[in-house]
Design a protein around this motif. Structure first.
Motif, PDB file in Angstrom:
ATOM      1  N   TYR A 178      92.557 116.089 -57.245  1.00 15.80           N
ATOM      2  CA  TYR A 178      93.950 116.551 -57.290  1.00 15.80           C
ATOM      3  C   TYR A 178      94.016 117.605 -58.401  1.00 15.80           C
ATOM      4  O   TYR A 178      94.349 118.751 -58.162  1.00 15.80           O
ATOM      5  N   HIS A 179      93.687 117.213 -59.622  1.00 14.55           N
ATOM      6  CA  HIS A 179      93.410 118.201 -60.664  1.00 14.55           C
ATOM      7  C   HIS A 179      92.528 117.570 -61.728  1.00 14.55           C
ATOM      8  O   HIS A 179      92.419 116.353 -61.812  1.00 14.55           O
ATOM      9  N   TYR A 180      91.881 118.418 -62.483  1.00 17.45           N
ATOM     10  CA  TYR A 180      91.253 117.948 -63.714  1.00 17.45           C
ATOM     11  C   TYR A 180      92.050 118.558 -64.854  1.00 17.45           C
ATOM     12  O   TYR A 180      92.718 119.584 -64.674  1.00 17.45           O
ATOM     13  N   ALA A 181      92.007 117.902 -65.995  1.00 17.70           N
ATOM     14  CA  ALA A 181      92.909 118.297 -67.065  1.00 17.70           C
ATOM     15  C   ALA A 181      92.146 118.540 -68.361  1.00 17.70           C
ATOM     16  O   ALA A 181      91.388 117.679 -68.817  1.00 17.70           O
ATOM     17  N   ILE A 182      92.363 119.722 -68.902  1.00 19.27           N
ATOM     18  CA  ILE A 182      91.724 120.071 -70.172  1.00 19.27           C
ATOM     19  C   ILE A 182      92.737 119.883 -71.292  1.00 19.27           C
ATOM     20  O   ILE A 182      93.827 120.450 -71.254  1.00 19.27           O
ATOM     21  N   PHE A 222     100.781 122.576 -68.425  1.00 12.66           N
ATOM     22  CA  PHE A 222     101.053 123.508 -67.329  1.00 12.66           C
ATOM     23  C   PHE A 222      99.859 123.487 -66.384  1.00 12.66           C
ATOM     24  O   PHE A 222      98.774 123.006 -66.745  1.00 12.66           O
ATOM     25  N   TYR A 223     100.082 123.974 -65.177  1.00 13.11           N
ATOM     26  CA  TYR A 223      99.092 123.822 -64.112  1.00 13.11           C
ATOM     27  C   TYR A 223      98.746 125.172 -63.499  1.00 13.11           C
ATOM     28  O   TYR A 223      99.641 125.989 -63.231  1.00 13.11           O
ATOM     29  N   ILE A 224      97.463 125.400 -63.312  1.00 18.13           N
ATOM     30  CA  ILE A 224      96.992 126.601 -62.619  1.00 18.13           C
ATOM     31  C   ILE A 224      95.956 126.162 -61.583  1.00 18.13           C
ATOM     32  O   ILE A 224      95.649 124.964 -61.479  1.00 18.13           O
ATOM     33  N   MET A 241      91.109 112.968 -65.507  1.00 17.97           N
ATOM     34  CA  MET A 241      90.842 113.341 -64.114  1.00 17.97           C
ATOM     35  C   MET A 241      91.972 112.772 -63.277  1.00 17.97           C
ATOM     36  O   MET A 241      92.437 111.660 -63.521  1.00 17.97           O
ATOM     37  N   HIS A 242      92.407 113.538 -62.277  1.00 19.77           N
ATOM     38  CA  HIS A 242      93.429 113.028 -61.362  1.00 19.77           C
ATOM     39  C   HIS A 242      92.924 113.272 -59.939  1.00 19.77           C
ATOM     40  O   HIS A 242      92.669 114.407 -59.548  1.00 19.77           O
ATOM     41  N   LEU A 243      92.781 112.190 -59.204  1.00 22.03           N
ATOM     42  CA  LEU A 243      92.065 112.215 -57.922  1.00 22.03           C
ATOM     43  C   LEU A 243      92.961 111.822 -56.754  1.00 22.03           C
ATOM     44  O   LEU A 243      93.929 111.075 -56.934  1.00 22.03           O
ATOM     45  N   HIS A 292      97.150 107.517 -73.008  1.00 19.13           N
ATOM     46  CA  HIS A 292      98.155 107.444 -71.921  1.00 19.13           C
ATOM     47  C   HIS A 292      97.481 107.407 -70.555  1.00 19.13           C
ATOM     48  O   HIS A 292      97.854 106.618 -69.710  1.00 19.13           O
ATOM     49  N   HIS A 293      96.506 108.260 -70.321  1.00 20.10           N
ATOM     50  CA  HIS A 293      95.624 108.067 -69.147  1.00 20.10           C
ATOM     51  C   HIS A 293      94.380 108.934 -69.237  1.00 20.10           C
ATOM     52  O   HIS A 293      94.447 110.084 -69.639  1.00 20.10           O
ATOM     53  N   HIS A 294      93.259 108.326 -68.890  1.00 18.74           N
ATOM     54  CA  HIS A 294      91.993 109.043 -68.726  1.00 18.74           C
ATOM     55  C   HIS A 294      91.769 109.365 -67.249  1.00 18.74           C
ATOM     56  O   HIS A 294      91.031 110.287 -66.912  1.00 18.74           O
TER      57      HIS A 294
END
Ligand SMILES: [Fe+2]
Length: 281
Positions: A74-78, A112-114, A172-174, A210-212
């Motif tokens: 879904y997204h990965y987050a830095i 923010f999301y790209i 990580m968001h899957l 909060h979440h990994h």
């Protein structure tokens, strides 16, 4: 470094993406994300701190577009070290004419999301003060508007000079096929549920973060994983603190009939949605 992204916790540390256009992707990851190539060959390792890979990219043979309604990224987050870095990053992506596809103040973080040139979702975020994350043991994660103006003016006059060295793969968001099946798997890996949006998305962490890891059924239920040669997420890595812990996880995975393939000191497994994970020290 964030205390939530180091041992003794287990935490996501890097991910590998399969891409269609290697050259264009390398341009995105170096010029837009500001990562540095630290190893090249069949796969390219890109790093923030010049030591540890954060994103690995490769072009598979006969690469195909990822079919819709499949599991995967879904997204990965830095996670950036500060709000100032977040403001600098917003100014930078605007300078480069990269579309910001979303933004939010999540209470626990500002984000923010790209998307990269092949449509992989990327969240760039900075955590807020952790004292306010949980109220009476309940995670206060919300979706309020992001104050772009304040963040951008905070960083006004600051020159963007690449990805900060302290940046980490925050979470990580899957996409998954089934929330409950995947909940059992991630609990077995030692993660604890921090938030459940019933019939929608679950969030997991270790050590009070909060979440990994987040996963959702927003791409459909009981959906299959994409084919092996589809572009998108190949795997992500979870770092485990000790060899004993790694062996213990391997044992638990085998006992519960999950896939395990051992290679050197690394264990490849898959969550029930078919998302590949490498467990390593
Ligand atoms: Fe996220």
């Amino acid at each position: 470094m964030s205390r939530y992204h180091r041992h003794p916790l287990s935490y996501p540390a890097n991910l590998k993406l399969k891409v269609m256009d290697l050259e264009k992707s390398l341009k995105f990851y170096t010029e837009i994300l500001g990562l540095t190539i630290i190893e090249e060959g069949e796969e390219y390792k890109l790093s923030a701190d010049l030591i540890n890979p954060l994103v690995i990219i490769t072009r598979p043979n006969n690469a195909i577009i990822k079919p819709p309604h499949t599991t995967g990224l879904y997204h990965y987050a830095i996670k950036l070290p500060s709000r100032l870095d977040l403001g600098k990053f917003i100014n930078h992506v605007k300078d480069k004419d990269i579309e910001i596809v979303g933004g939010a103040n999540h209470g626990v973080s500002e984000a923010f999301y790209i998307e990269d040139y092949e449509g992989n979702g990327i969240e760039i975020y900075a955590d807020t003060d952790e004292k306010n994350w949980f109220v009476n043991g309940k995670l206060k994660m919300v979706t309020d508007p992001l104050d772009y103006r304040e963040l951008m003016s905070l960083a006004q006059g600051d020159i963007w000079d690449g990805m900060p060295k302290e940046a980490v793969l925050g979470h990580m968001h899957l996409y998954v096929d089934n929330l409950e099946k995947n909940a059992i798997f991630y609990e077995l890996l030692g993660f604890e549920k921090t938030l459940a949006l019933p019939n929608s998305a679950y969030f997991y962490s270790q050590g009070g973060y909060h979440h990994h890891i987040g996963f959702n059924v927003w791409n459909g239920r009981e959906i299959p994983p994409p084919p092996e040669n589809a572009i998108g997420l190949d795997y992500y890595t979870i770092k485990v603190s000790t060899k004993e812990k790694l062996m213990d996880l391997e044992k638990k995975l085998i006992e519960n009939n999950y896939l395990t393939q051992k290679n050197d000191e690394k264990i490849l497994t898959k969550d029930p949605a078919g998302n590949k994970i490498i467990l390593e020290i």
